[in-house]
Design a protein around this motif. Sequence first.
Motif, short mmCIF file in Angstrom:
data_model
loop_
_atom_site.label_atom_id
_atom_site.label_comp_id
_atom_site.label_asym_id
_atom_site.label_seq_id
_atom_site.Cartn_x
_atom_site.Cartn_y
_atom_site.Cartn_z
N GLY A 114 0.79 -1.23 0.00
CA GLY A 114 0.00 0.00 0.00
C GLY A 114 0.81 1.26 0.00
O GLY A 114 0.28 2.34 -0.19
N GLY A 115 2.10 1.21 0.21
CA GLY A 115 2.92 2.41 0.19
C GLY A 115 3.11 3.01 1.56
O GLY A 115 4.04 3.75 1.78
N GLY A 116 2.21 2.76 2.48
CA GLY A 116 2.34 3.14 3.88
C GLY A 116 2.72 4.59 4.07
O GLY A 116 2.25 5.47 3.37
N THR A 117 3.59 4.85 5.02
CA THR A 117 3.97 6.21 5.34
C THR A 117 4.70 6.88 4.20
O THR A 117 4.67 8.08 4.06
N ALA A 118 5.39 6.12 3.38
CA ALA A 118 6.09 6.74 2.26
C ALA A 118 5.13 7.37 1.29
O ALA A 118 5.46 8.32 0.60
N GLY A 119 3.89 6.86 1.21
CA GLY A 119 2.93 7.41 0.28
C GLY A 119 2.30 8.69 0.78
O GLY A 119 1.91 9.53 -0.01
N GLY A 120 2.16 8.85 2.09
CA GLY A 120 1.61 10.06 2.63
C GLY A 120 0.10 10.13 2.45
O GLY A 120 -0.55 9.25 1.90
N GLY A 121 -0.47 11.22 2.91
CA GLY A 121 -1.90 11.39 2.88
C GLY A 121 -2.49 11.41 1.49
O GLY A 121 -3.62 11.03 1.27
N ALA A 159 4.20 7.48 -3.50
CA ALA A 159 5.48 6.90 -3.08
C ALA A 159 6.28 6.43 -4.29
O ALA A 159 7.50 6.59 -4.36
N ILE A 160 5.59 5.86 -5.27
CA ILE A 160 6.26 5.42 -6.50
C ILE A 160 6.83 6.61 -7.25
O ILE A 160 7.97 6.58 -7.71
N LEU A 161 6.05 7.67 -7.36
CA LEU A 161 6.52 8.85 -8.08
C LEU A 161 7.73 9.48 -7.40
O LEU A 161 8.69 9.89 -8.06
N ARG A 162 7.70 9.54 -6.06
CA ARG A 162 8.86 10.10 -5.36
C ARG A 162 10.11 9.25 -5.59
O ARG A 162 11.20 9.78 -5.83
N ALA A 163 9.96 7.94 -5.53
CA ALA A 163 11.11 7.06 -5.77
C ALA A 163 11.58 7.17 -7.21
O ALA A 163 12.80 7.15 -7.49
#
Length: 209
Positions: A22-29, A38-42
Amino acid sequence: MNGQQTDHVTGGTTAQGGTGEGGGTAGGGADTGTGRQAILRAARRAFAFRPYAEVTLRAIAADAGVSPSLIVKHFGTKERLFNTVADFGPAADALLAAPPASLGRHLVLALLSSRREQQSDPLLRVVFSLGKDDERTLLRERFDAQFTRRLAALLPGPEAGLRAELIAAQVLGLGVTLSLYRTGAAGQATDERLADLYAPGLQRLITPA
């Protein structure tokens, strides 16, 4: 140090270690459980620092804390993911959505709003695309066409191209500063206070006397 590391490409923070599909905290709100942000940031980190041929979906997935299949679900292919990362159009739409007379303050507030809502800086990835690879060149060319030249077309008066480049430099500089001083005075200031202090300099370039 509290389980997070500063992400200078996106302007946010990423949790050390993944959190699953689900991306968790890396995905943010802004992710609402999808892991897309989270995918885009990575991906922004990967494509800014490494040649396109060396970037793999598996590595991006590991950095984002998601599975490679989730990247395929959201973006299909590495090429489509890169094209999404290289697109500054939506950010420019938001940042330039004001008339010249009030554009300076709008630029500051829109940048701050985007950083908060998306947990990333909408423009900062271009700063790290200073290599010679074709893909990094494309990032710079897209930024120039979709933000700087579009801004120049909005500016009244002479030397619009030069002024647009200087405005772009100041907007990027604000993003860098906020990333560098996340826990400093800049990080503690309200959006309105930052706009009070920073926007007049931008406005002098937008509508010179």
